[in-house]
Design a protein around this motif. Sequence first.
Motif, PDB file in Angstrom:
ATOM      1  N   ASN A 151      -4.878  -2.494  10.027  1.00 33.33           N
ATOM      2  CA  ASN A 151      -5.284  -2.816   8.658  1.00 33.33           C
ATOM      3  C   ASN A 151      -4.078  -3.277   7.863  1.00 33.33           C
ATOM      4  OD1 ASN A 151      -6.658  -2.949   6.204  1.00 33.33           O
ATOM      5  ND2 ASN A 151      -6.513  -0.756   5.814  1.00 33.33           N
ATOM      6  N   PHE A 152      -4.162  -4.466   7.283  1.00 37.13           N
ATOM      7  CA  PHE A 152      -3.167  -4.916   6.314  1.00 37.13           C
ATOM      8  C   PHE A 152      -3.728  -4.609   4.938  1.00 37.13           C
ATOM      9  CE2 PHE A 152      -2.196  -7.413  10.070  1.00 37.13           C
ATOM     10  CZ  PHE A 152      -0.821  -7.304  10.135  1.00 37.13           C
ATOM     11  N   ASP A 153      -3.100  -3.682   4.215  1.00 34.92           N
ATOM     12  CA  ASP A 153      -3.731  -3.145   3.013  1.00 34.92           C
ATOM     13  C   ASP A 153      -2.694  -2.402   2.183  1.00 34.92           C
ATOM     14  OD1 ASP A 153      -5.567  -2.069   1.175  1.00 34.92           O
ATOM     15  OD2 ASP A 153      -7.022  -1.567   2.732  1.00 34.92           O
ATOM     16  N   ALA A 154      -2.847  -2.472   0.871  1.00 33.61           N
ATOM     17  CA  ALA A 154      -2.014  -1.665  -0.018  1.00 33.61           C
ATOM     18  C   ALA A 154      -2.512  -0.228  -0.093  1.00 33.61           C
ATOM     19  CB  ALA A 154      -1.990  -2.270  -1.421  1.00 33.61           C
ATOM     20  N   GLY A 190       1.572  -2.219   4.902  1.00 32.59           N
ATOM     21  CA  GLY A 190       1.618  -2.717   3.531  1.00 32.59           C
ATOM     22  C   GLY A 190       1.283  -1.687   2.480  1.00 32.59           C
ATOM     23  N   ILE A 191       1.257  -0.419   2.852  1.00 28.86           N
ATOM     24  CA  ILE A 191       0.873   0.651   1.938  1.00 28.86           C
ATOM     25  C   ILE A 191       1.787   0.681   0.710  1.00 28.86           C
ATOM     26  CG2 ILE A 191       0.898   3.173   1.677  1.00 28.86           C
ATOM     27  CD1 ILE A 191      -1.594   2.177   3.021  1.00 28.86           C
ATOM     28  N   SER A 192       1.172   0.741  -0.455  1.00 34.13           N
ATOM     29  CA  SER A 192       1.930   0.882  -1.699  1.00 34.13           C
ATOM     30  C   SER A 192       2.065   2.356  -2.036  1.00 34.13           C
ATOM     31  CB  SER A 192       1.207   0.155  -2.839  1.00 34.13           C
ATOM     32  OG  SER A 192       1.815   0.470  -4.086  1.00 34.13           O
ATOM     33  N   ASP A 193       3.291   2.801  -2.193  1.00 35.13           N
ATOM     34  CA  ASP A 193       3.557   4.197  -2.533  1.00 35.13           C
ATOM     35  C   ASP A 193       2.902   4.574  -3.857  1.00 35.13           C
ATOM     36  OD1 ASP A 193       4.844   6.757  -2.415  1.00 35.13           O
ATOM     37  OD2 ASP A 193       6.348   6.005  -3.806  1.00 35.13           O
ATOM     38  N   THR A 215       7.468  -1.857   0.879  1.00 33.01           N
ATOM     39  CA  THR A 215       8.911  -2.076   0.743  1.00 33.01           C
ATOM     40  C   THR A 215       9.581  -2.355   2.083  1.00 33.01           C
ATOM     41  OG1 THR A 215       9.189   0.328   0.810  1.00 33.01           O
ATOM     42  CG2 THR A 215       9.170  -0.713  -1.367  1.00 33.01           C
ATOM     43  N   ASP A 216       8.919  -1.974   3.180  1.00 29.81           N
ATOM     44  CA  ASP A 216       9.459  -2.209   4.523  1.00 29.81           C
ATOM     45  C   ASP A 216       8.718  -3.327   5.241  1.00 29.81           C
ATOM     46  OD1 ASP A 216      11.341  -0.084   4.350  1.00 29.81           O
ATOM     47  OD2 ASP A 216       9.719   1.350   4.736  1.00 29.81           O
TER      48      ASP A 216
END
Length: 312
Positions: A151-154, A190-193, A215-216
Amino acid sequence: MRVPFDDKVWNGRSDAGEPGDTRRVFNQVARFAGQRLAADTPVLVGFGSDEGVRRNQGRIGAAHAPKELRRALAGLPAKALNALLDAGDVLCDDGDLEAAQQELGRVVADILACGGRPLVFGGGHEVAWGTYGGLRAHLGELSQRKLLIVNFDAHFDLRQIRPGNSGTPFDQIACDCAARGVPFNYACFGISDLANTGALFERAQQLAVEYVLDTDMQESQLQQRLGQLDRLIDGADDIYLTIDLDVLPGSTAPGVSAPAALGVPLAVVEAMVLRLRASGKLRAADIAEYNPSLDQDKRTARAAARLAHRIL
């Protein structure tokens, strides 16, 4: 509710008077009517649903995405794309999301049974539960095969609330895997903290989710990410790819329910999608969360069409 293939959206510029290969995607499209297909023939399906986003307190509008994404894809050069079939749309226009997801699963399973490779245009990310359901039904007695979900996703989309919504599909899949006694192999890039609560990170840890923060996921780190992806691919028999367009920067993809403040560059997502496609293990894919009513200059549609073309 099922809506049949609509050829009116498949049109574009003709360069027929020019020498060489002037075909565009719209020239290659035909109706899918359950016929036997050559192995790995791509088949598009639309999932017109806002219900999951509405339940998840997001900005509705994604139900209109499938038609607009077809239009954005139609005029791209066909090049190596020799055939593309369209199975029409599954709609959720009565609030019964669960029935619509079940119907989508049946369509996906039918395409796979005929030898095709489904690409589903959502709709909210609740599309994932339907796509997965069709793939899992197709695998059937082969359920001992290792299925990798990329999954490419925030967002993790691991919310545990029920009934399901656009934020629950991968928790639903995790529960289904547990009930079947098969591994839940879920990788989220792509997870957004700042777009996921502490509870969601805890749930991801409980489920042994492999994830990478946005961020990575920048261009300077692409080779590391490709190496990580290669390791995951090597350990899988089958791959289900799902892309939530809110993983992209808000400037690239403004037409989503929750635009990203940082996001993952399109070039990084595309390179990783190409690696997955080249593996020969990709069985099904979907693209979610496009909201045409929020799209500026159709930037999001163009980005989505580019990714769809790479998948096809």
